[in-house]
Scaffold this motif. Structure first.
Motif, PDB file in Angstrom:
ATOM      1  N   ALA A  41      32.651  69.705  29.338  1.00 48.95           N
ATOM      2  CA  ALA A  41      32.971  68.746  28.286  1.00 48.95           C
ATOM      3  C   ALA A  41      34.116  67.869  28.796  1.00 48.95           C
ATOM      4  CB  ALA A  41      33.368  69.475  27.005  1.00 48.95           C
ATOM      5  N   TRP A  42      34.404  66.776  28.063  1.00 46.93           N
ATOM      6  CA  TRP A  42      35.396  65.840  28.590  1.00 46.93           C
ATOM      7  C   TRP A  42      36.773  66.472  28.834  1.00 46.93           C
ATOM      8  CZ3 TRP A  42      39.888  64.864  26.056  1.00 46.93           C
ATOM      9  CH2 TRP A  42      39.938  65.069  24.682  1.00 46.93           C
ATOM     10  N   PRO A  43      37.248  67.454  28.026  1.00 42.56           N
ATOM     11  CA  PRO A  43      38.541  68.054  28.375  1.00 42.56           C
ATOM     12  C   PRO A  43      38.518  68.781  29.716  1.00 42.56           C
ATOM     13  CG  PRO A  43      38.009  68.516  26.080  1.00 42.56           C
ATOM     14  CD  PRO A  43      36.768  67.974  26.722  1.00 42.56           C
ATOM     15  N   ASP A  44      37.371  69.384  30.071  1.00 44.32           N
ATOM     16  CA  ASP A  44      37.277  70.089  31.346  1.00 44.32           C
ATOM     17  C   ASP A  44      37.458  69.133  32.512  1.00 44.32           C
ATOM     18  OD1 ASP A  44      36.641  72.572  30.061  1.00 44.32           O
ATOM     19  OD2 ASP A  44      34.600  71.829  29.775  1.00 44.32           O
ATOM     20  N   GLU A  45      36.935  67.930  32.380  1.00 41.66           N
ATOM     21  CA  GLU A  45      37.041  66.945  33.454  1.00 41.66           C
ATOM     22  C   GLU A  45      38.474  66.472  33.658  1.00 41.66           C
ATOM     23  OE1 GLU A  45      34.379  63.953  32.171  1.00 41.66           O
ATOM     24  OE2 GLU A  45      32.555  65.187  32.473  1.00 41.66           O
ATOM     25  N   LEU A  46      39.299  66.527  32.614  1.00 46.08           N
ATOM     26  CA  LEU A  46      40.678  66.062  32.723  1.00 46.08           C
ATOM     27  C   LEU A  46      41.551  67.043  33.493  1.00 46.08           C
ATOM     28  CD1 LEU A  46      41.351  64.525  29.195  1.00 46.08           C
ATOM     29  CD2 LEU A  46      40.459  63.438  31.246  1.00 46.08           C
ATOM     30  N   PHE A  47      41.099  68.297  33.587  1.00 49.87           N
ATOM     31  CA  PHE A  47      41.870  69.283  34.336  1.00 49.87           C
ATOM     32  C   PHE A  47      41.745  69.085  35.849  1.00 49.87           C
ATOM     33  CE2 PHE A  47      41.809  71.529  30.294  1.00 49.87           C
ATOM     34  CZ  PHE A  47      43.038  72.183  30.283  1.00 49.87           C
ATOM     35  N   THR A  48      40.868  68.193  36.267  1.00 51.71           N
ATOM     36  CA  THR A  48      40.649  67.986  37.704  1.00 51.71           C
ATOM     37  C   THR A  48      41.737  67.154  38.348  1.00 51.71           C
ATOM     38  OG1 THR A  48      39.292  66.013  37.293  1.00 51.71           O
ATOM     39  CG2 THR A  48      38.156  68.150  37.381  1.00 51.71           C
ATOM     40  N   SER A  49      42.522  66.444  37.549  1.00 53.77           N
ATOM     41  CA  SER A  49      43.550  65.574  38.108  1.00 53.77           C
ATOM     42  C   SER A  49      44.763  65.510  37.191  1.00 53.77           C
ATOM     43  CB  SER A  49      42.992  64.157  38.303  1.00 53.77           C
ATOM     44  OG  SER A  49      44.036  63.241  38.621  1.00 53.77           O
ATOM     45  N   LYS A  97      35.124  74.410  28.245  1.00 51.91           N
ATOM     46  CA  LYS A  97      35.369  75.675  28.939  1.00 51.91           C
ATOM     47  C   LYS A  97      36.853  76.030  28.939  1.00 51.91           C
ATOM     48  CE  LYS A  97      31.522  74.780  32.117  1.00 51.91           C
ATOM     49  NZ  LYS A  97      31.156  74.482  33.524  1.00 51.91           N
ATOM     50  N   ARG A  98      37.670  75.080  29.335  1.00 53.98           N
ATOM     51  CA  ARG A  98      39.097  75.361  29.524  1.00 53.98           C
ATOM     52  C   ARG A  98      39.819  75.543  28.191  1.00 53.98           C
ATOM     53  NH1 ARG A  98      41.272  73.884  34.531  1.00 53.98           N
ATOM     54  NH2 ARG A  98      39.639  73.879  36.118  1.00 53.98           N
ATOM     55  N   ILE A  99      39.568  74.661  27.236  1.00 57.36           N
ATOM     56  CA  ILE A  99      40.286  74.715  25.965  1.00 57.36           C
ATOM     57  C   ILE A  99      39.945  75.996  25.208  1.00 57.36           C
ATOM     58  CG2 ILE A  99      40.662  73.595  23.751  1.00 57.36           C
ATOM     59  CD1 ILE A  99      41.893  72.089  26.048  1.00 57.36           C
ATOM     60  N   THR A 100      38.669  76.367  25.174  1.00 58.81           N
ATOM     61  CA  THR A 100      38.285  77.581  24.441  1.00 58.81           C
ATOM     62  C   THR A 100      38.880  78.830  25.079  1.00 58.81           C
ATOM     63  OG1 THR A 100      36.190  77.626  25.673  1.00 58.81           O
ATOM     64  CG2 THR A 100      36.159  76.664  23.466  1.00 58.81           C
ATOM     65  N   HIS A 101      38.974  78.853  26.395  1.00 55.57           N
ATOM     66  CA  HIS A 101      39.573  80.010  27.065  1.00 55.57           C
ATOM     67  C   HIS A 101      41.034  80.158  26.653  1.00 55.57           C
ATOM     68  CE1 HIS A 101      41.530  82.247  30.380  1.00 55.57           C
ATOM     69  NE2 HIS A 101      40.412  82.954  30.331  1.00 55.57           N
ATOM     70  N   GLY A 102      41.750  79.047  26.608  1.00 53.92           N
ATOM     71  CA  GLY A 102      43.139  79.100  26.183  1.00 53.92           C
ATOM     72  C   GLY A 102      43.284  79.460  24.720  1.00 53.92           C
ATOM     73  N   TYR A 103      42.353  78.987  23.898  1.00 55.62           N
ATOM     74  CA  TYR A 103      42.422  79.261  22.459  1.00 55.62           C
ATOM     75  C   TYR A 103      42.238  80.743  22.166  1.00 55.62           C
ATOM     76  CZ  TYR A 103      40.847  79.668  17.638  1.00 55.62           C
ATOM     77  OH  TYR A 103      40.705  80.075  16.344  1.00 55.62           O
ATOM     78  N   ILE A 104      41.314  81.400  22.886  1.00 54.82           N
ATOM     79  CA  ILE A 104      41.038  82.810  22.639  1.00 54.82           C
ATOM     80  C   ILE A 104      42.303  83.644  22.773  1.00 54.82           C
ATOM     81  CG2 ILE A 104      39.831  84.832  23.542  1.00 54.82           C
ATOM     82  CD1 ILE A 104      37.520  82.930  24.273  1.00 54.82           C
ATOM     83  N   TYR A 162      30.353  77.925  24.619  1.00 58.33           N
ATOM     84  CA  TYR A 162      31.527  78.149  25.468  1.00 58.33           C
ATOM     85  C   TYR A 162      32.278  79.409  25.030  1.00 58.33           C
ATOM     86  CZ  TYR A 162      30.476  73.355  26.776  1.00 58.33           C
ATOM     87  OH  TYR A 162      29.834  72.220  27.211  1.00 58.33           O
ATOM     88  N   LEU A 163      32.445  79.572  23.721  1.00 56.87           N
ATOM     89  CA  LEU A 163      33.069  80.791  23.218  1.00 56.87           C
ATOM     90  C   LEU A 163      32.193  82.003  23.504  1.00 56.87           C
ATOM     91  CD1 LEU A 163      34.473  79.569  19.771  1.00 56.87           C
ATOM     92  CD2 LEU A 163      35.812  80.308  21.756  1.00 56.87           C
ATOM     93  N   LEU A 164      30.882  81.844  23.356  1.00 52.57           N
ATOM     94  CA  LEU A 164      29.970  82.964  23.585  1.00 52.57           C
ATOM     95  C   LEU A 164      29.998  83.415  25.040  1.00 52.57           C
ATOM     96  CD1 LEU A 164      26.969  81.755  21.404  1.00 52.57           C
ATOM     97  CD2 LEU A 164      28.442  83.724  20.941  1.00 52.57           C
ATOM     98  N   GLN A 165      30.135  82.479  25.961  1.00 51.55           N
ATOM     99  CA  GLN A 165      30.200  82.875  27.373  1.00 51.55           C
ATOM    100  C   GLN A 165      31.460  83.693  27.652  1.00 51.55           C
ATOM    101  OE1 GLN A 165      30.437  79.925  30.840  1.00 51.55           O
ATOM    102  NE2 GLN A 165      28.390  80.821  31.038  1.00 51.55           N
ATOM    103  N   HIS A 166      32.601  83.263  27.106  1.00 56.16           N
ATOM    104  CA  HIS A 166      33.818  84.047  27.261  1.00 56.16           C
ATOM    105  C   HIS A 166      33.647  85.429  26.636  1.00 56.16           C
ATOM    106  CE1 HIS A 166      35.919  80.667  28.885  1.00 56.16           C
ATOM    107  NE2 HIS A 166      35.918  79.971  27.774  1.00 56.16           N
TER     108      HIS A 166
END
Length: 301
Positions: A41-49, A97-104, A162-166
């Motif tokens: 998702a778009w937040p995941d792409e922002l973690f690249t830079s 992916k990234r935001i949900t991992h941090g939220y959990i 994304y939550l289900l995968q975690h």
């Protein structure tokens, strides 16, 4: 299983509807969440830079917007519009992916460990059950505790892949499926227990009524419904009254309740939960408040 294949199977399951599943007696298919490749998702792409991180920071503290789902995300066409909110002030809500991992992990820390006790109370309430569905399972912690307590037939359901995968990676002994509270896709009278932890206050009232009717459908007679929701106390009392009543803990949860974005929480607190449960065919067993949560236990008539 690829994203396209999962999307096709998920659409087929929900399009059949609750009545069809109650006739054929089949559970929804369980995807291989652990090995499934989900789209960024778009937040995941922002973690690249680091240069792009400013957009994520601005979105976090800026005006809340609609969630933007990747085209290849499983189940994207079947999610009701009310779900596409940036709940809890998370950029893109529960869909990255990234935001949900941090939220959990961050959610339990922000709740100062109170959710561990709340989940344990749910498990205790449903300990007599043999088959339990945890609706709105998020990162799977309630479902995981139910399974660890000795209940063998435990399922977790959430609209976010994304939550289900975690959840699946953390609790491989639980079966996780994508779905919504109003239309679970399970056969009638499939479970003798349902848990819903911090779910109903994130659903508009009309959909809460549909969800409760769906819970009634998939529960067996005398089946139990354990609900945990934010207590209305931290919204009803002033910060000074809470400070005198609960000390700094009361002030903290008063502030937290106003800091995070919860678009339907006021509507939830305005409705009578016992009346909604009764209208859906449930008998209220208990209704208790513990800062900062409220526990309701109901039995299907």
């Amino acid at each position: 299983m690829g994203a396209a294949s999962l999307q096709s199977r998920f659409e087929k399951t929900l399009s059949m509807g609750s009545m069809a599943n109650s006739l054929d007696g089949h559970d929804p298919p369980v995807p291989d969440w652990i090995n499934l490749t989900l789209p960024d998702a778009w937040p995941d792409e922002l973690f690249t830079s680091p240069l792009k991180a400013w957009r994520l920071l601005a979105r976090t503290f800026g005006k809340r917007r609609r969630v933007e789902l990747p085209d290849a995300m499983p189940g994207r066409e079947l999610l009701p519009k009310y779900i596409l909110q940036e709940f809890h002030s998370l950029p893109n809500g529960n869909y990255s992916k990234r935001i949900t991992h941090g939220y959990i992990t961050g959610f339990d820390r922000m709740m100062l460990g109170r959710m561990t006790h709340a989940r344990a109370r749910i498990v205790e309430s449903l300990q007599s059950c043999t088959a339990v569905l945890d609706v709105g399972c998020g990162g799977g912690r309630t479902a995981g505790m139910l399974r660890a307590s000795g209940i063998e037939d435990v399922w977790g359901m959430d609209p976010s892949p994304y939550l289900l995968q975690h959840a699946a990676r953390t609790f491989p002994d639980v079966r996780f499926v994508q779905g919504i509270a109003e239309s679970t896709g399970f056969p009638a009278q499939r479970f003798d227990g349902i848990s819903a932890c911090f779910l109903l206050h994130e659903i508009p009232p009309a959909y809460i009524e549909r969800a409760l009717r769906e819970f009634h459908r998939v529960l067996r007679p005398n089946g139990l419904l354990a609900i945990c929701e934010p207590s209305p106390i931290q919204l009803q009392l002033s910060p000074w009254k809470l400070l005198r009543r609960d000390g700094l803990l009361g002030w903290y949860f008063w502030s937290l309740a106003r800091l995070v974005h919860e678009p339907f929480v006021d509507a939830w607190h305005r409705r009578s939960a016992p009346e909604m449960l009764a209208a859906a065919g449930f008998e209220l067993v208990s209704d208790t408040h513990e800062m900062p949560v409220r526990h309701l236990l109901a039995r299907r008539l």
